[in-house]
Design a protein around this motif. Structure first.
Motif, PDB file in Angstrom:
ATOM      1  N   ILE A  35      14.963   1.804  29.054  1.00 20.86           N
ATOM      2  CA  ILE A  35      15.426   2.900  29.908  1.00 20.86           C
ATOM      3  C   ILE A  35      16.951   2.959  29.926  1.00 20.86           C
ATOM      4  O   ILE A  35      17.549   4.042  29.827  1.00 20.86           O
ATOM      5  N   ASN A  36      17.601   1.811  30.050  1.00 21.68           N
ATOM      6  CA  ASN A  36      19.067   1.783  30.110  1.00 21.68           C
ATOM      7  C   ASN A  36      19.704   2.329  28.840  1.00 21.68           C
ATOM      8  O   ASN A  36      20.780   2.938  28.889  1.00 21.68           O
ATOM      9  N   PHE A  37      19.046   2.088  27.688  1.00 18.65           N
ATOM     10  CA  PHE A  37      19.586   2.587  26.425  1.00 18.65           C
ATOM     11  C   PHE A  37      19.011   3.949  26.059  1.00 18.65           C
ATOM     12  O   PHE A  37      19.235   4.438  24.963  1.00 18.65           O
ATOM     13  N   ASP A  38      18.275   4.540  26.997  1.00 18.76           N
ATOM     14  CA  ASP A  38      17.705   5.870  26.818  1.00 18.76           C
ATOM     15  C   ASP A  38      16.746   5.939  25.631  1.00 18.76           C
ATOM     16  O   ASP A  38      16.598   6.985  24.990  1.00 18.76           O
ATOM     17  N   HIS A  39      16.092   4.805  25.331  1.00 17.03           N
ATOM     18  CA  HIS A  39      15.066   4.790  24.299  1.00 17.03           C
ATOM     19  C   HIS A  39      13.716   5.240  24.850  1.00 17.03           C
ATOM     20  O   HIS A  39      12.811   5.562  24.084  1.00 17.03           O
TER      21      HIS A  39
END
Length: 298
Positions: free
Chosen positions: A35-39
């Protein structure tokens, strides 16, 4: 993104049935990175941290029933006796902070071929307890991995527990990484001797699209140990047998080239780990000394 936080397991199953794409969250060591890396951007997060049963384990019968959210740190501290292979694998997971949060259930849910628990679960012959509002389903570990980061769970199912048979003999685990700690496996190998049935089981990680067993290697080694009466006498495993076991384990791989290692290196490393873990496990079987255990090779 909606955040669902049930207090009871029954409510969690109902939420998953209503929102099949909801992503379960307990330790968060994989999910939050994505989620943090928008994957990944799921429509719903299903927080399971309030459901205490998921953090409990029991070992009254022949199996250990390990709640899906029991962290690696507790596997190491509390289950090294009945589940030595899984405990050894848990020791190689990330940092102390990750081991305090991450769990075997989360590893199974992610189904990454590089997950550290998978080789040990395959070698031990684990069973995944999947549950939905429709009921409980037991999935043998051999049938659980269906593709790269894919598993056999139905959209409305959650992992409630993992059932792992208590060790009847020595178990080992080895992992190759690009450094000595906090590293994703280049490849990994798990081995379990089952003297009660005169069988051998293996698990290979990060050397195929899914975690796999080296079935030909298992069958060969079990037969060779029987023919040489090694099970009965405790005599050393013949060198030629160990070499053939390593070669068959290597042949079971279907790796890729990536930034962590080449396919050729992975095949070679799996063969080396197979031979080493066999030596460690057989030494423990014959004289009770553990020697080297759970090696992490840079």
């Amino acid at each position: 993104m909606d955040f669902l936080r049930p207090d009871r397991w029954e409510d969690a199953l109902a939420a998953k049935a209503e929102h099949p794409t909801a992503v379960p969250l307990a330790g968060g060591t994989d999910v939050m990175v994505e989620i943090n890396f928008d994957h990944r951007r799921p429509s719903h997060l299903l927080d399971l941290t309030r459901i205490g049963d998921l953090y409990a384990w029991e070992a009254d019968g022949p199996d250990v029933r390990l709640g899906a959210a029991v962290p690696y740190a507790r596997v190491i501290a509390e289950l090294s006796g009945p589940l030595p292979g899984l405990a050894l694998a848990a020791r190689t997971v990330g940092s102390p902070q990750i081991r305090n949060r991450g769990s075997v259930g989360g590893n199974l849910g992610a189904a990454s071929p590089a997950g550290d628990s998978h080789p040990a679960l395959l070698a031990a012959g684990a069973v995944v307890e999947a549950e939905s509002v429709r009921g409980t389903r037991l999935v043998p570990i051999d049938d659980f991995y269906t593709g790269v980061k894919r598993n056999a769970l139905a959209p409305d199912e959650l992992i409630r527990a993992v059932r792992v048979r208590k060790a009847a003999g020595p178990q080992q685990f080895a992992k190759v990484g690009t450094r000595n700690a906090m590293v994703i496996a280049v490849c990994a190998f798990g081995l379990a001797l089952h003297p009660d049935t005169r069988t051998v089981r293996t698990g290979i990680g990060s050397a195929a699209p899914t975690p796999v067993r080296a079935r030909a290697a298992e069958d060969f080694l079990a037969a060779a140990l029987g023919e040489a009466r090694c099970w009965d006498t405790g005599r050393p495993v013949p060198a030629a047998v160990a070499e053939e076991f390593a070669a068959l384990a290597s042949a079971a791989c279907n790796p890729i080239d990536d930034v962590r290692g080449s396919a050729a290196y992975r095949r070679r490393a799996v063969g080396v780990m197979a031979r080493r873990t066999l030596g460690w496990a057989w030494r423990e079987y014959t004289d009770g000394t553990t020697g080297e255990r759970g090696e992490l090779c840079a």
